[in-house]
Design an enzyme around this catalytic site. Structure first.
Site, PDB file in Angstrom:
ATOM      1  N   SER A   1       0.849  -1.194   0.000  1.00  0.00           N
ATOM      2  CA  SER A   1       0.000   0.000   0.000  1.00  0.00           C
ATOM      3  C   SER A   1       0.886   1.245   0.000  1.00  0.00           C
ATOM      4  O   SER A   1       2.064   1.180   0.372  1.00  0.00           O
ATOM      5  CB  SER A   1      -0.954  -0.015   1.204  1.00  0.00           C
ATOM      6  OG  SER A   1      -0.246  -0.231   2.395  1.00  0.00           O
TER       7      SER A   1
ATOM      8  N   HIS B   1       3.910  -1.039   3.694  1.00  0.00           N
ATOM      9  CA  HIS B   1       3.132   0.193   3.493  1.00  0.00           C
ATOM     10  C   HIS B   1       4.147   1.320   3.279  1.00  0.00           C
ATOM     11  O   HIS B   1       4.943   1.613   4.178  1.00  0.00           O
ATOM     12  CB  HIS B   1       2.268   0.468   4.732  1.00  0.00           C
ATOM     13  CG  HIS B   1       1.492   1.751   4.670  1.00  0.00           C
ATOM     14  ND1 HIS B   1       0.282   1.868   4.029  1.00  0.00           N
ATOM     15  CD2 HIS B   1       1.755   2.986   5.191  1.00  0.00           C
ATOM     16  CE1 HIS B   1      -0.179   3.104   4.158  1.00  0.00           C
ATOM     17  NE2 HIS B   1       0.699   3.805   4.852  1.00  0.00           N
TER      18      HIS B   1
ATOM     19  N   ASP C   1      -2.477  14.275  17.043  1.00  0.00           N
ATOM     20  CA  ASP C   1      -1.880  15.162  18.051  1.00  0.00           C
ATOM     21  C   ASP C   1      -2.546  16.509  17.941  1.00  0.00           C
ATOM     22  O   ASP C   1      -2.689  17.045  16.833  1.00  0.00           O
ATOM     23  CB  ASP C   1      -0.370  15.313  17.794  1.00  0.00           C
ATOM     24  CG  ASP C   1       0.361  14.001  17.989  1.00  0.00           C
ATOM     25  OD1 ASP C   1       0.224  13.413  19.071  1.00  0.00           O
ATOM     26  OD2 ASP C   1       1.055  13.558  17.053  1.00  0.00           O
TER      27      ASP C   1
ATOM     28  N   GLU D   1       0.911   5.496   0.957  1.00  0.00           N
ATOM     29  CA  GLU D   1       0.230   6.587   1.677  1.00  0.00           C
ATOM     30  C   GLU D   1       0.541   7.931   1.013  1.00  0.00           C
ATOM     31  O   GLU D   1       1.676   8.192   0.627  1.00  0.00           O
ATOM     32  CB  GLU D   1       0.737   6.580   3.127  1.00  0.00           C
ATOM     33  CG  GLU D   1       0.163   7.669   3.994  1.00  0.00           C
ATOM     34  CD  GLU D   1       0.542   7.479   5.450  1.00  0.00           C
ATOM     35  OE1 GLU D   1       0.479   6.341   5.969  1.00  0.00           O
ATOM     36  OE2 GLU D   1       0.921   8.494   6.073  1.00  0.00           O
TER      37      GLU D   1
ATOM     38  N   PHE E   1      12.179  15.174  11.285  1.00  0.00           N
ATOM     39  CA  PHE E   1      10.887  14.503  11.398  1.00  0.00           C
ATOM     40  C   PHE E   1      10.990  13.297  12.343  1.00  0.00           C
ATOM     41  O   PHE E   1      10.106  13.058  13.163  1.00  0.00           O
ATOM     42  CB  PHE E   1      10.445  14.069   9.992  1.00  0.00           C
ATOM     43  CG  PHE E   1       9.017  13.636   9.921  1.00  0.00           C
ATOM     44  CD1 PHE E   1       8.001  14.506  10.277  1.00  0.00           C
ATOM     45  CD2 PHE E   1       8.684  12.357   9.514  1.00  0.00           C
ATOM     46  CE1 PHE E   1       6.673  14.112  10.222  1.00  0.00           C
ATOM     47  CE2 PHE E   1       7.359  11.948   9.458  1.00  0.00           C
ATOM     48  CZ  PHE E   1       6.356  12.830   9.812  1.00  0.00           C
TER      49      PHE E   1
HETATM   50  P1  FAD Z   1      -3.073   6.147  20.410  1.00  0.00           P
HETATM   51  O1  FAD Z   1      -3.089   4.738  19.983  1.00  0.00           O
HETATM   52  O2  FAD Z   1      -4.260   6.697  21.119  1.00  0.00           O
HETATM   53  O3  FAD Z   1      -1.770   6.330  21.338  1.00  0.00           O
HETATM   54  C1  FAD Z   1      -1.307   7.616  21.705  1.00  0.00           C
HETATM   55  C2  FAD Z   1      -0.562   7.539  23.046  1.00  0.00           C
HETATM   56  O4  FAD Z   1      -1.502   7.280  24.110  1.00  0.00           O
HETATM   57  C3  FAD Z   1       0.464   6.396  23.140  1.00  0.00           C
HETATM   58  O5  FAD Z   1       1.529   6.838  23.916  1.00  0.00           O
HETATM   59  C4  FAD Z   1      -0.310   5.275  23.830  1.00  0.00           C
HETATM   60  O6  FAD Z   1       0.548   4.387  24.534  1.00  0.00           O
HETATM   61  C5  FAD Z   1      -1.223   6.045  24.773  1.00  0.00           C
HETATM   62  N1  FAD Z   1      -2.533   5.379  24.944  1.00  0.00           N
HETATM   63  C6  FAD Z   1      -3.279   4.799  23.967  1.00  0.00           C
HETATM   64  N2  FAD Z   1      -4.446   4.301  24.461  1.00  0.00           N
HETATM   65  C7  FAD Z   1      -4.442   4.578  25.772  1.00  0.00           C
HETATM   66  C8  FAD Z   1      -5.358   4.337  26.825  1.00  0.00           C
HETATM   67  N3  FAD Z   1      -6.531   3.707  26.591  1.00  0.00           N
HETATM   68  N4  FAD Z   1      -5.025   4.761  28.074  1.00  0.00           N
HETATM   69  C9  FAD Z   1      -3.847   5.397  28.317  1.00  0.00           C
HETATM   70  N5  FAD Z   1      -2.935   5.660  27.348  1.00  0.00           N
HETATM   71  C10 FAD Z   1      -3.230   5.268  26.098  1.00  0.00           C
HETATM   72  N6  FAD Z   1      -1.354  11.841  12.411  1.00  0.00           N
HETATM   73  C11 FAD Z   1      -2.225  12.705  11.815  1.00  0.00           C
HETATM   74  O7  FAD Z   1      -2.462  13.793  12.338  1.00  0.00           O
HETATM   75  N7  FAD Z   1      -2.850  12.380  10.637  1.00  0.00           N
HETATM   76  C12 FAD Z   1      -2.651  11.188  10.003  1.00  0.00           C
HETATM   77  O8  FAD Z   1      -3.230  10.942   8.953  1.00  0.00           O
HETATM   78  C13 FAD Z   1      -1.739  10.252  10.597  1.00  0.00           C
HETATM   79  N8  FAD Z   1      -1.504   9.040  10.041  1.00  0.00           N
HETATM   80  C14 FAD Z   1      -0.691   8.138  10.679  1.00  0.00           C
HETATM   81  C15 FAD Z   1      -0.523   6.856  10.124  1.00  0.00           C
HETATM   82  C16 FAD Z   1       0.307   5.921  10.744  1.00  0.00           C
HETATM   83  C17 FAD Z   1       0.450   4.548  10.127  1.00  0.00           C
HETATM   84  C18 FAD Z   1       1.013   6.267  11.939  1.00  0.00           C
HETATM   85  C19 FAD Z   1       1.946   5.277  12.593  1.00  0.00           C
HETATM   86  C20 FAD Z   1       0.852   7.523  12.497  1.00  0.00           C
HETATM   87  C21 FAD Z   1      -0.001   8.478  11.888  1.00  0.00           C
HETATM   88  N9  FAD Z   1      -0.230   9.747  12.438  1.00  0.00           N
HETATM   89  C22 FAD Z   1      -1.104  10.630  11.834  1.00  0.00           C
HETATM   90  C23 FAD Z   1       0.475  10.149  13.667  1.00  0.00           C
HETATM   91  C24 FAD Z   1      -0.368   9.828  14.932  1.00  0.00           C
HETATM   92  O9  FAD Z   1      -1.570  10.574  14.914  1.00  0.00           O
HETATM   93  C25 FAD Z   1       0.465  10.168  16.167  1.00  0.00           C
HETATM   94  O10 FAD Z   1       1.531   9.257  16.285  1.00  0.00           O
HETATM   95  C26 FAD Z   1      -0.300  10.297  17.482  1.00  0.00           C
HETATM   96  O11 FAD Z   1       0.594  10.833  18.466  1.00  0.00           O
HETATM   97  C27 FAD Z   1      -0.814   8.977  18.058  1.00  0.00           C
HETATM   98  O12 FAD Z   1      -1.878   8.475  17.365  1.00  0.00           O
HETATM   99  P2  FAD Z   1      -2.359   6.956  17.697  1.00  0.00           P
HETATM  100  O13 FAD Z   1      -3.540   6.705  16.884  1.00  0.00           O
HETATM  101  O14 FAD Z   1      -1.220   6.036  17.592  1.00  0.00           O
HETATM  102  O15 FAD Z   1      -2.768   7.152  19.231  1.00  0.00           O
END
Ligand code: FAD
Length: 279
Positions: A6, A257, A100, A8, A207
């Protein structure tokens, strides 16, 4: 090959940029990827552009196109409206993320973490969407330790994620250990390594510091050597990334990916080399 490939993209800011991106997607479509995906600006920026880009790419390339969806700073109503729009437009793949909060925005909104968004999508749309989530073989930068981060990843799987894409990394052992640990924790969804080709060392370095991806010391030193010689840097980096992809596949990675940066090359070249080596 039966491997998941895939690519991105991020939404372009101009009409010309969007036209170029569609051409890029049409060229990469020749590699027969499983899907394309388009990033979504956390906290509001560019969100409409994501939807329009997803629709255009799916229509013009003929390849299923996923939308990334971030929940930070947002509401259930807003997420629900976006999901309804995707469903109505036959977009059935979502990369579900927390995102974020942008600088200056303080209100985290109605979702705290990505597992809540995954649960919400399942409640709202049942099994309509294939849900991808993010995984961090080298730990998410805000997480206090690796074990806690792994447990938080498992929460997303238990909430209903179908598969995961990793943050990029340049250390294949980090990926292999992570996959083994997830399996030991009972999470057996496919975890696709995220691959970031290297074009400009300075940009990559900045980055990587922000997103917690490590550039190993030996690699950093090598890349610095080519500071004034972008052609040699590219040749070295493409070889290195190709080898890395082959190693990952040999170790059982279910696919690759590519963080394409909206470019055909070097993604096509690396991907072709890897596919050739598998035949
Ligand atoms: P989460 O899975 O919620 O984790 C975030 C933090 O919170 C981690 O430290 C985790 O350990 C902690 N955490 C998670 N769940 C809990 C819980 N239930 N209780 C307590 N702590 C918890 N960013 C963008 O803005 N736009 C995008 O399109 C984008 N695409 C991405 C695609 C990929 C494949 C990746 C790897 C990252 C992408 N990001 C994107 C970046 C991402 O949004 C950031 O890394 C963000 O800081 C975390 O998102 P997450 O979904 O991993 O968060």
């Amino acid at each position: 090959m039966n491997k998941h490939i895939s690519f991105e993209f991020f939404p372009a800011k101009t009409e010309q940029g969007t036209a170029n991106l569609i051409t890029t997607s049409q060229t990469l479509a020749e590699l027969n990827p499983e899907f394309f995906s388009v990033t979504f600006g956390a906290g509001g920026s560019d969100q409409e552009r994501t939807l329009n880009t997803v629709l255009s790419i799916q229509q013009e390339s003929g390849i299923p196109t996923a939308s990334h969806l971030t929940c930070v700073g947002s509401s259930r109503k807003r997420m629900s409206d976006i999901l309804d729009t995707y469903k109505a437009n036959n977009i059935n793949r979502i990369v579900a993320l927390r995102g974020d909060l942008p600088m200056g925005m303080d209100d985290p909104g109605e979702f705290q973490f990505a597992d809540e968004l995954v649960s919400f999508i399942r409640e709202h749309s049942g099994d309509f969407f294939h849900i991808e989530v993010a995984a961090y073989p080298e730990k998410h930068p805000q997480s206090i330790d690796h074990k806690t981060d792994l447990n938080n990843f498992v929460k997303k799987v238990n909430a209903g994620a179908n598969s995961a894409i990793t943050q990029y990394f340049y250390n294949t052992d980090a990926y292999s250990y992570f996959v083994d640990e997830c399996a030991a924790a009972g999470s057996n969804i496919p975890i696709i390594p995220g691959i970031m080709p290297i074009g400009n060392f300075e940009n990559l370095s900045r980055f990587s510091d922000g997103c917690g991806a490590e550039i190993p010391r030996w690699l950093r030193i090598r890349l610095e050597t080519y500071e004034d010689d972008p052609k040699s840097l590219r040749a070295f980096a493409d070889d290195y990334i190709t080898e890395m992809c082959m190693t990952l596949i040999k170790r059982g990675a279910p696919g690759l990916h590519f963080y394409s940066m909206n470019q055909v090359e070097p993604n096509r070249k690396i991907c072709n080399e890897v596919l050739k080596s598998l035949n």
